[in-house]
Motif scaffolding. Structure first.
Motif, PDB file in Angstrom:
ATOM      1  N   HIS A 212      16.901  -3.400   2.306  1.00 45.20           N
ATOM      2  CA  HIS A 212      16.016  -2.239   2.293  1.00 45.20           C
ATOM      3  C   HIS A 212      14.600  -2.729   1.995  1.00 45.20           C
ATOM      4  N   SER A 213      13.753  -2.694   3.006  1.00 40.76           N
ATOM      5  CA  SER A 213      12.374  -3.152   2.853  1.00 40.76           C
ATOM      6  C   SER A 213      11.538  -2.568   3.978  1.00 40.76           C
ATOM      7  N   GLU A 214      10.310  -2.202   3.659  1.00 38.80           N
ATOM      8  CA  GLU A 214       9.433  -1.635   4.674  1.00 38.80           C
ATOM      9  C   GLU A 214       8.968  -2.688   5.675  1.00 38.80           C
ATOM     10  N   ASN A 215       8.846  -3.935   5.222  1.00 35.62           N
ATOM     11  CA  ASN A 215       8.357  -4.998   6.099  1.00 35.62           C
ATOM     12  C   ASN A 215       9.237  -6.244   5.960  1.00 35.62           C
ATOM     13  N   ASP A 216       9.370  -6.968   7.066  1.00 35.28           N
ATOM     14  CA  ASP A 216      10.028  -8.280   7.082  1.00 35.28           C
ATOM     15  C   ASP A 216      11.465  -8.245   6.585  1.00 35.28           C
TER      16      ASP A 216
END
Length: 315
Positions: A212-216
């Motif tokens: 779970h991460s907005e980027n990469d």
């Protein structure tokens, strides 16, 4: 007249008894009747001082151990990829080539030539040193047996128990390698047996990585999956889920010439609704540009996260 003759003969006699600074034969061939090859392991080191010569001799001795072990391993090992993966993850040094850990060696001969270059001959008594190593190997073998005697019906817990014995197994193998170099005596390969058992057990355990991460998120997923694959775990949904949550944000300091990024990483290894292992990390990373700080923060979180996860699996 007699005094003149006497004065003339004195320098002549002195020149006759002077002994040239001859180069000893052991510099080119360290073994001789006093130190035969079947009883001693000998190396020669040289340097601008006695201390430098001893240091270089010990480096040469370490090289003899490591090169002979490497050659023997290449002959007797079909596939060492498992070992490389484990060793890289655990970041253990190789005892077989460690200068600091070479016990039982002593300087038996030294020589300094007319140019000030010093040579030393360093010796290890094969049987005496091997006896010391065997005692240490026996202690480690007992420690490995004690760890393996712990039982669990849970496969991941069994994996954890076995994995906790990896440092001892690796040290035992390094002592066994040295014994082989000294005496050509083979001892059980505890490390290879442990690697095989760990990989066989890990193949029966599936771990799905969720990020779970907005980027990469793809970089984090690939990194943690790669680490688990190196340990032998199957990459599919089923037994366990590794949930990775990552976030980062800029940190501003008006007076600082650097850019900062603070990250937070949360990792949970769970089965159904049960948390098996979990940890959290956070750190502030600096760089000249904000984009670089952001990239460095991600890489730092990935490296430290994998290292922490492996540490938890072996505790």
């Amino acid at each position: 007249m007699r005094k003149g003759i006497l004065l003339f003969l004195i320098p002549f006699l002195v020149s006759c008894v002077s002994v040239p600074n001859q180069r000893p034969a052991w510099i080119d061939d360290p073994y001789d009747r006093k130190y035969p090859e079947d009883e001693y392991l000998l190396v020669v080191g040289s340097g601008s001082s006695y201390q430098k010569a001893v240091e270089n001799a010990r480096i040469n001795l370490a090289s003899v151990f490591s090169s002979q072990v490497e050659a023997f391993t290449q002959i007797t090992t079909i596939d060492s990829s498992d070992g490389v993966s484990f060793d890289e993850l655990f970041e253990q040094g190789t005892v077989s080539s460690s200068v600091e850990d070479l016990v039982g060696s002593e300087v038996v001969t030294s020589f300094t030539d007319s140019l000030g270059q010093t040579y030393v001959r360093l010796a290890i008594h094969r049987k005496e040193n091997a006896a010391f190593l065997k005692n240490r190997l026996t202690e480690l073998t007992k420690e490995l047996a004690r760890i393996r005697s712990q039982s669990s019906t849970d496969r991941l817990e069994r994996y954890r128990i076995l994995l906790s014995s990896y440092p001892a197994a690796r040290e035992a193998q390094q002592f066994a390698d040295r014994i082989w170099v000294l005496t050509k005596e083979l001892n059980p390969n505890h490390l290879a047996a442990l690697r095989s058992e760990l990989r066989s057990l890990a193949r029966s355990i599936s771990v799905e990585v969720l990020v779970h991460s907005e980027n990469d998120s793809h970089l984090l997923k690939a990194g943690f999956e790669g680490a688990l694959q190196s340990l032998g775990f199957a990459q599919e949904s089923g037994d366990y889920t590794l949930t990775v949550t990552y976030a980062s944000e800029p940190v501003l300091f008006e007076a600082s010439p650097y850019a900062y990024e603070r990250y937070q990483l949360s990792v949970i290894l769970g089965r159904d609704d049960t948390v098996v292992r979990s940890f959290g990390l956070q750190e502030r990373i600096a760089a000249l540009e904000q984009g670089d700080a952001k990239a460095k923060a991600l890489q730092s979180a990935l490296n430290d996260g994998i290292e922490t996860l492996i540490g938890l699996l072996s505790q």
